[in-house]
Design a protein around this motif. Structure first.
Motif, PDB file in Angstrom:
ATOM      1  N   TYR A 183       0.812  -1.218   0.000  1.00  0.00           N
ATOM      2  CA  TYR A 183       0.000   0.000   0.000  1.00  0.00           C
ATOM      3  C   TYR A 183       0.848   1.274   0.000  1.00  0.00           C
ATOM      4  O   TYR A 183       0.336   2.364   0.233  1.00  0.00           O
ATOM      5  N   ALA A 184       2.142   1.156  -0.273  1.00  0.00           N
ATOM      6  CA  ALA A 184       3.040   2.312  -0.241  1.00  0.00           C
ATOM      7  C   ALA A 184       2.642   3.382  -1.255  1.00  0.00           C
ATOM      8  O   ALA A 184       2.697   4.579  -0.958  1.00  0.00           O
ATOM      9  N   ARG A 185       2.239   2.982  -2.427  1.00  0.00           N
ATOM     10  CA  ARG A 185       1.844   3.953  -3.453  1.00  0.00           C
ATOM     11  C   ARG A 185       0.611   4.740  -2.993  1.00  0.00           C
ATOM     12  O   ARG A 185       0.550   5.962  -3.136  1.00  0.00           O
ATOM     13  N   ALA A 186      -0.374   4.039  -2.447  1.00  0.00           N
ATOM     14  CA  ALA A 186      -1.576   4.706  -1.943  1.00  0.00           C
ATOM     15  C   ALA A 186      -1.205   5.678  -0.826  1.00  0.00           C
ATOM     16  O   ALA A 186      -1.767   6.782  -0.726  1.00  0.00           O
ATOM     17  N   GLN A 187      -0.241   5.286   0.012  1.00  0.00           N
ATOM     18  CA  GLN A 187       0.185   6.162   1.102  1.00  0.00           C
ATOM     19  C   GLN A 187       0.883   7.405   0.561  1.00  0.00           C
ATOM     20  O   GLN A 187       0.648   8.513   1.052  1.00  0.00           O
ATOM     21  N   ARG A 188       1.718   7.230  -0.443  1.00  0.00           N
ATOM     22  CA  ARG A 188       2.376   8.403  -1.047  1.00  0.00           C
ATOM     23  C   ARG A 188       1.343   9.379  -1.612  1.00  0.00           C
ATOM     24  O   ARG A 188       1.489  10.594  -1.482  1.00  0.00           O
ATOM     25  N   GLU A 189       0.281   8.844  -2.228  1.00  0.00           N
ATOM     26  CA  GLU A 189      -0.801   9.693  -2.752  1.00  0.00           C
ATOM     27  C   GLU A 189      -1.473  10.472  -1.625  1.00  0.00           C
ATOM     28  O   GLU A 189      -1.737  11.667  -1.763  1.00  0.00           O
ATOM     29  N   ALA A 190      -1.788   9.785  -0.532  1.00  0.00           N
ATOM     30  CA  ALA A 190      -2.450  10.443   0.605  1.00  0.00           C
ATOM     31  C   ALA A 190      -1.544  11.518   1.199  1.00  0.00           C
ATOM     32  O   ALA A 190      -2.020  12.622   1.528  1.00  0.00           O
TER      33      ALA A 190
END
Length: 162
Positions: free
Chosen positions: A130-137
């Motif tokens: 979920y690192a990509r989703a976290q970077r977006e957030a």
């Protein structure tokens, strides 16, 4: 694209599951930002960690707020709009709760929580899924990223030490 990501998540997190394992499907009740209950079964969302129910964070101007409560409310709103959740067990935690990858209307619930900024990618269990989703957030300053907070796993350590 999202369906492909969800399929990948299910394959990634379910590789250790026996072929006969059936998803648990039903109307989910929210226990907190990373825990659901379906048909009396507690389910910990795999690979994410949301603020604890009594955890406080600070908003953009420094005011304290109950970020764990806000995370749970966001999850509840998300699930109410989609009705049914489907969870595939990948493990059991130390409390014997099911740990699962869950979807609602084809959306990975854990990924949604991280992307909205109400949970963190828990690399210890997600392998950075979920690192990509976290970077977006983070970039969009959504949820807890709009101010300051302590990572839930660190907050629990601090609370335990007191």
């Amino acid at each position: 694209m999202r369906a492909l990501a969800v399929s990948f998540a299910l394959i990634l997190f379910s590789s250790a599951i026996p072929a006969a394992a059936q998803p648990l499907v039903g109307v989910a009740s929210v226990i907190d930002g990373d825990t659901l209950e379906i048909h009396g079964t507690r389910i910990r969302l795999n690979g994410i960690d949301a603020p604890e129910s009594d955890q406080l964070c600070r908003d953009a101007v420094g005011n304290k707020y109950r970020c764990g409560q806000k995370a749970a409310l966001a999850l509840d709103d998300f699930l109410k709009a989609r009705r049914l959740a489907s969870c595939i067990e990948v493990d059991r935690d130390r409390y014997k709760r099911m740990v699962a990858v869950c979807t609602a209307a084809g959306v990975d619930i854990g990924e949604w929580m991280v992307r909205q900024g109400w949970a963190l990618d828990w690399k210890r269990y997600s392998a950075g899924f979920y690192a990509r989703a976290q970077r977006e957030a983070m970039a969009a300053r959504r949820g807890i990223w709009s101010g300051s907070f302590t990572a839930p796993w660190e907050w629990r350590k601090q609370a335990k030490a007191q």
